[in-house]
Design an enzyme around this catalytic site. Structure first.
Site, mmCIF file in Angstrom:
data_model
loop_
_atom_site.group_PDB
_atom_site.id
_atom_site.type_symbol
_atom_site.label_atom_id
_atom_site.label_comp_id
_atom_site.label_asym_id
_atom_site.label_seq_id
_atom_site.Cartn_x
_atom_site.Cartn_y
_atom_site.Cartn_z
ATOM 1 N N LYS A 51 -40.926 3.683 20.372
ATOM 2 C CA LYS A 51 -40.871 5.140 20.512
ATOM 3 C C LYS A 51 -41.275 5.568 21.927
ATOM 4 O O LYS A 51 -40.705 6.502 22.492
ATOM 5 C CB LYS A 51 -41.763 5.781 19.451
ATOM 6 C CG LYS A 51 -41.198 5.546 18.036
ATOM 7 C CD LYS A 51 -42.224 5.821 16.949
ATOM 8 C CE LYS A 51 -41.620 5.626 15.561
ATOM 9 N NZ LYS A 51 -42.663 5.614 14.509
ATOM 10 N N GLU A 87 -47.102 -2.016 5.733
ATOM 11 C CA GLU A 87 -46.245 -3.046 5.154
ATOM 12 C C GLU A 87 -47.078 -4.285 4.816
ATOM 13 O O GLU A 87 -48.179 -4.458 5.333
ATOM 14 C CB GLU A 87 -45.168 -3.466 6.178
ATOM 15 C CG GLU A 87 -44.469 -2.336 6.872
ATOM 16 C CD GLU A 87 -43.092 -2.067 6.270
ATOM 17 O OE1 GLU A 87 -42.592 -2.905 5.505
ATOM 18 O OE2 GLU A 87 -42.532 -0.997 6.571
ATOM 19 N N VAL A 143 -37.908 9.122 16.777
ATOM 20 C CA VAL A 143 -39.293 9.279 17.229
ATOM 21 C C VAL A 143 -39.944 10.443 16.500
ATOM 22 O O VAL A 143 -39.372 11.544 16.443
ATOM 23 C CB VAL A 143 -39.377 9.584 18.742
ATOM 24 C CG1 VAL A 143 -40.825 9.731 19.185
ATOM 25 C CG2 VAL A 143 -38.683 8.516 19.558
ATOM 26 N N GLY A 156 -40.543 11.072 13.360
ATOM 27 C CA GLY A 156 -40.051 11.500 12.041
ATOM 28 C C GLY A 156 -39.444 12.889 12.101
ATOM 29 O O GLY A 156 -38.468 13.109 12.821
ATOM 30 N N LYS A 191 -35.000 3.637 15.829
ATOM 31 C CA LYS A 191 -35.730 3.461 17.092
ATOM 32 C C LYS A 191 -35.484 2.085 17.713
ATOM 33 O O LYS A 191 -35.470 1.945 18.926
ATOM 34 C CB LYS A 191 -37.225 3.652 16.893
ATOM 35 C CG LYS A 191 -37.828 2.675 15.898
ATOM 36 C CD LYS A 191 -39.258 2.963 15.536
ATOM 37 C CE LYS A 191 -39.712 1.999 14.442
ATOM 38 N NZ LYS A 191 -38.986 2.123 13.167
ATOM 39 N N GLY A 206 -49.293 1.930 0.283
ATOM 40 C CA GLY A 206 -47.915 1.932 0.774
ATOM 41 C C GLY A 206 -47.768 2.506 2.176
ATOM 42 O O GLY A 206 -46.661 2.720 2.655
#
Lengths: 432, 432
Positions: free
Chosen positions: A205, A190, A132, A134, A105, A187
């Protein structure tokens, strides 16, 4: 005609390993659907010495040049992410006459024009469905299935981290800091969460979606961005009481002659809106067109296998195009040049929460100040939320230009009875 | 290369007039997106004398032969519906080397193989996005965007009439007959509502969806069908109490070696399922794949402009293919022959409602009878719903073969304490 379409994979992180896995697991059916085999010939990694059981039998290199120079390689699959050297590698692959499939992206939103131009020049395919949403099909639907429409609005929940966090805050009433820590532990966020929580990921996106939906180039820097870090449990409570959820939305609107609006910001969304039920790490993109009316595309916006689903679909598409000798078609679809409307001119409804002195006449003073600034109120409520000698006032405005809201807030903060402007959040998809 | 792609439109009813309108209204952007013009040259109608302001300037005929014989016509757009003569016209158009775009679920579900075979033979395009889900893109996503996946499940709300009716029953508690009458008055249901309420329309769409999703031919007659006419307000109440909604679902499942299951029936669906929020005349198709996980496609499943959105997108696709000299590709995608599993072997959870004598020991007798028949119960509740000397028992089973449920019901109705089996409704997407 070659028996097997050969791939080079740039990067073997989360998405890359998903691509290897999907190609392996679904090998038989992919061969059926394409009409011949696809196989990974080479993988570009940073550390060639590292053991990778997944890549057994596949050539591993740290040198992109060997890939660019390898005449066997038909498609370069870029899943390393980031701007550099991903952009340079893609351009060099295109220049070498190789088709490119990417999930990137960042490069699309910053250098879309360059890569499309290059693909066009060399007559090769350039596909980017995974950039965009996934796994959610949205780029192909916009370029193909929705072509009959003038798209007037596109509104997406396109960042899983923030949607997970906002969903948790809605469901459990916890604070932003608590939920961010939990997301980091799981997770989903970040260590440096800035790109997600400040809306930058969503803005990239948004730029890509708006470019495709409105057939005009929208650059990352054209998007006005606001993140979710200022959202409090109090806002969440008010949203619930008033029949809304709070979502981080990537919004593009084609306002015809007055140009297009592209924004990312948290918003109150009515519970009746199809996007309001999109929770946790799920993503969805809502589209309004002048033929289809409303449509929505829903699924997992990130993760190894879902993202690989989009990347491998793009590989299949390119492989079919190679088989049909039909590559390099339908690349850049920005046929027009539409102006981007400045944020100050964008109209929206607003939720505004103020901390004020708890005494008679305050509500009137505030309503008058809004009115003088040209901001018309739909409702205004004075509440007492355990605040000694203070009260909170929550106002919902009618549709109004951003500039007028900005000016009204400057006037309000000058009133002696107003102690603090606690929240300003847009209200989307409200009946006017 | 011709300047303009010329169309013949067969039929100018709800969908046909939508197609004319969309082509007219979005003419400029369609030209941009295709790279040249598309125009309707001829419209086939039943009564040429009828005044139709919409068709001003377009040639009208009652004679299909003139269309088949017209060398100017590139694409025949069939929007007349029904099996005959639509099937014959489409075959003759294909034989004349014309590409065909259709919204016709009936012909697809009955004669899919014929039309695909014919298109293949003559090297022309055959597109049918509008045959399922109205405007919702689902055929193209299955054939393109989801190709990386082994699809294991496809579950759709694909009939607007029944979804409108069930939504009304859920929201207002009214009876089937009341809501059917209202739907007829509003034009959402036909005077003879059989095709909708008995699930036949949904079954045709289920056959088409399953064929594409599982790459195997599924014929209309392969689908086991049950409609919504037996759903009562009492069932709706129980569903709500237990955390479900009731939806008419078109379901396809690929069970691997044991074949595929294709069914249409009303079902309890947990409120947490993405399809459960699809209300009124909206449709949605939920897909599960081994890479993407869960995805859903949502929009308007019928109506003039939404359906035209899909038809015109298909026209754009064919026009682009003509421009790229790339027609006749990716027609039939039934590469495999998978057996259809007989209904008796299909496993599901069930909601079963019985009218029984209100006396001690009844619940035990019933549970024992279920157990002997091999049906394991997840829960069983005895209620008293204003029924003199009677009670209702509501049982929810664990996953069990249809045959065992059938046999258990035969045993139950033989018990002196059981007066009536009032409802048997499947429970879908339940955690096992």
């Amino acid at each position: 005609m070659k028996d097997t379409i050969q791939l080079a994979l740039l990067g073997v992180g989360t998405v890359g390993s998903g691509v290897v896995q999907v190609l392996k697991e679904n090998e038989r059916l992919l061969t059926e659907r394409i009409g011949r085999k696809v196989a990974i010939k080479t993988v570009l990694v940073r550390d060639a010495a590292k053991k990778r059981p997944l890549l057994e039998g596949i050539h591993v290199t740290t040198d992109f040049d060997t890939i660019a120079a390898d005449p066997d390689i038909d498609i370069v699959v870029e899943v390393m992410g980031g701007l550099h050297p991903a952009r340079e590698y893609m351009l060099r692959a295109l220049e070498a006459g190789k088709h490119v499939v990417t999930a990137n992206k960042d490069v699309l939103a910053e250098y879309g024009q360059d890569v499309f131009g290059c693909a066009e020049k060399y007559g090769v395919d350039f596909q980017f469905e995974a950039s965009v949403g996934g796994g959610i099909p949205i780029i192909a639907p916009l370029k193909h299935s929705l072509t009959a429409n003038r798209i007037t609005e596109i509104m997406g929940i396109v960042n899983g981290t923030t949607n997970y966090m906002l969903t948790k805050m809605m469901e459990e009433g916890c604070s932003y800091d608590t939920v961010l820590k939990e997301a980091q532990e799981k997770g989903y966020a970040e260590a440096d969460p800035t790109a997600d929580v400040e809306g930058l990921d969503a803005a990239r996106k948004a730029a890509i979606l708006a470019s495709i939906a409105f057939n005009t180039r929208v650059h990352f820097s054209d998007v006005s961005v606001e993140g979710i870090s200022k959202i409090t449990p109090a806002d969440i409570d008010y949203a619930k009481d008033l029949g809304y959820v709070i979502k981080l939305l990537a919004i593009g609107k084609d306002m015809g002659d007055s140009g297009i609006e592209v924004q990312v910001h948290p918003a109150f969304l009515p519970k009746s809106h199809p996007l309001s039920a999109v929770n946790g790490v799920y993503n969805a993109i809502f589209v309004r067109g002048n033929a289809i009316g409303e449509a929505m595309f829903y699924g997992q916006g990130a993760g190894s296998l879902p993202t690989a689903s989009a990347v491998v679909a793009d590989i299949v598409e390119v492989a079919r195009n190679i088989g049909n000798d039909n590559c390099g078609k339908l690349l850049c679809t920005c046929y027009e040049k539409k102006p981007i409307r400045p944020l100050d001119e964008v109209e929206s409804c607003y939720y505004i929460r103020l901390l004020v002195d708890d005494k008679p006449g305050v509500l009137g003073a505030i309503a008058t100040t809004f009115g003088k600034a040209g901001v018309s109120l739909k409702s205004v409520i004075q509440t007492r939320r355990n605040i000694a000698e203070h009260a909170e006032i929550v106002a919902i405005t009618h549709r109004v230009e951003h500039r007028l809201v900005r000016e009204s807030l400057e006037a309000l903060i000058g009133l002696p009875v107003v102690d603090e402007i606690r929240s300003v959040i847009r209200v989307e998809s409200e009946q006017a």
